[in-house]
Each structure stands twice: as structure tokens, then as C-alpha cells.
Design an enzyme around this catalytic site. Structure first.
Site, PDB file in Angstrom:
ATOM      1  N   SER A   1      -0.401   4.702  -2.012  1.00 49.32           N
ATOM      2  CA  SER A   1      -0.883   5.784  -1.151  1.00 49.32           C
ATOM      3  C   SER A   1      -0.122   7.071  -1.418  1.00 49.32           C
ATOM      4  CB  SER A   1      -0.785   5.393   0.329  1.00 49.32           C
ATOM      5  OG  SER A   1       0.555   5.334   0.775  1.00 49.32           O
TER       6      SER A   1
ATOM      7  N   GLY B   1       0.778  -1.235   0.000  1.00 55.58           N
ATOM      8  CA  GLY B   1       0.000   0.000   0.000  1.00 55.58           C
ATOM      9  C   GLY B   1       0.802   1.273   0.000  1.00 55.58           C
ATOM     10  N   TYR B   2       2.098   1.229   0.306  1.00 50.94           N
ATOM     11  CA  TYR B   2       2.869   2.458   0.471  1.00 50.94           C
ATOM     12  C   TYR B   2       2.935   3.274  -0.816  1.00 50.94           C
ATOM     13  CZ  TYR B   2       6.451   5.759   1.863  1.00 50.94           C
ATOM     14  OH  TYR B   2       7.123   6.920   2.144  1.00 50.94           O
ATOM     15  N   CYS B   3       3.427   2.690  -1.889  1.00 51.20           N
ATOM     16  CA  CYS B   3       3.578   3.447  -3.144  1.00 51.20           C
ATOM     17  C   CYS B   3       2.236   3.948  -3.684  1.00 51.20           C
ATOM     18  CB  CYS B   3       4.322   2.623  -4.186  1.00 51.20           C
ATOM     19  SG  CYS B   3       6.049   2.307  -3.737  1.00 51.20           S
TER      20      CYS B   3
END
Length: 184
Positions: free
Chosen positions: A46, A42-44
Site C-alpha cells: 500500500s 498489505g502495508y508495504c
């Protein structure tokens, strides 16, 4: 996604009437990984969302005298990066994969991916003042920038990569050691 993007959007929108009335500023922290995805999860996505939200907000609020800036740090040494949880996150994700997925990719893929991730974390910049100085400038300067890229890794490697044709970027980021089992 809930913390990095949805929370940021909800807080910003809830305060927007006050910011607009004060002709204030919005400063959002994204990441160079909001321009160039290096790994899944989910980091990239988001951080891409923070970039898109901030760009659209900047255009929408321009006529109201509100400035919107984006802080785009590279890899910095923070408690999150230093935590055992960061180091264990890939192993945790790997353990949650089905046997079929683990077999398809193979242990060599996991091992190389994990080592590359740990190597990235080991290069983290410890000079957090580069980020806080960018935030201060974005909040106080008469003419704040739209984007603040922080860290040499971001300025000299990740941002230039994000402007290259995708095929070049993929080639530069690809490690032949990361090929799944059975691939050619």
C-alpha cells in the site's frame, strides 16, 4: 490496502478539482517501507502504491501549479505501534496459516521473525514533531520538497538500503535465523 491506498486515492481525486483551481498542494504520507519492503502483508504494497500515485499525480499536476509532496517516515512511536494489536498481528497471521505452512517454515522461523518485528517496534522514534514539521513545511513553504524523509532510521539506514543493488540489500536484511525448516 483499502485505508492506506484506495482511500487516499479516492479522497485525493474527489478533492482534485478544488486543489487544481486553487493551485494548492497535496501532501501524502507514505513510509520508507514504500521504498523497501521488510515484511509481507498489505502495508508495504500500500505504501509503494502511495509513492507511485503521488509521483504520477505530481507530474500530471505540475502544469496546473499544484505541488505534490510525499512524507516518508521511518518507525515512529504511535498508538498503532504501541498497541497490543501490533504485537499480536504476527501471531494472528501465523495462527491463520495452514498446518502445512507452519510445518514448512517451522516454529524457529516464526519465533525469530516475531522477535525481529518486536525489536523493530522497540526502536520506534518518539519525536513525532519530525513528521509534523515535515508536513507543515510541505504545506506552507514557498518551495516544498518532493519527498520528506523523517527519522534517522529512515535517513541513515532504510533509504540508503533502497538505493543499493537488490542482492546487497537482501544480504544486509537477511538473517540466517530466518531460514525455514529444512532449508540449507
Amino acid at each position: 490496502l483499502n485505508v492506506n491506498l484506495v482511500g487516499l486515492v479516492e479522497v485525493t481525486l474527489s478533492l482534485l478539482p478544488l486543489v487544481r483551481r486553487a493551485r494548492g498542494r497535496v501532501v501524502n504520507v507514505a513510509s520508507v517501507l514504500g521504498r523497501l519492503s521488510l515484511f509481507g502483508g498489505g502495508y508495504c504494497p500500500s505504501k509503494y502504491g502511495v509513492e507511485a500515485f503521488s509521483d504520477s499525480l505530481r507530474r500530471e499536476l505540475r502544469d496546473f501549479g499544484v505541488r505534490v509532496s510525499i512524507i516518508e517516515p521511518g518507525c515512529f512511536r504511535t498508538p498503532l505501534v504501541e498497541s497490543e494489536a501490533a504485537r499480536a498481528s504476527i501471531a494472528c497471521a501465523w495462527s491463520r496459516c495452514s498446518d502445512e505452512v507452519r510445518q514448512a517454515y517451522g516454529h524457529r522461523y516464526f519465533s525469530t521473525y516475531n522477535n525481529n518485528f518486536l525489536r523493530l517496534l522497540s526502536t520506534a522514534n518518539s519525536n513525532l514533531s519530525l513528521v509534523t514539521s515535515a508536513m507543515e513545511h510541505a504545506l506552507t513553504a514557498e518551495h516544498p520538497r518532493t519527498r520528506y524523509t523523517c527519522g534517522l532510521d529512515a535517513k541513515l539506514y532504510y533509504i540508503p538500503l533502497s538505493y543499493m543493488p537488490s542482492s546487497w540489500t537482501d544480504r544486509l536484511l537477511h538473517s540466517s535465523d530466518l531460514k525455514p525448516s529444512g532449508s540449507t
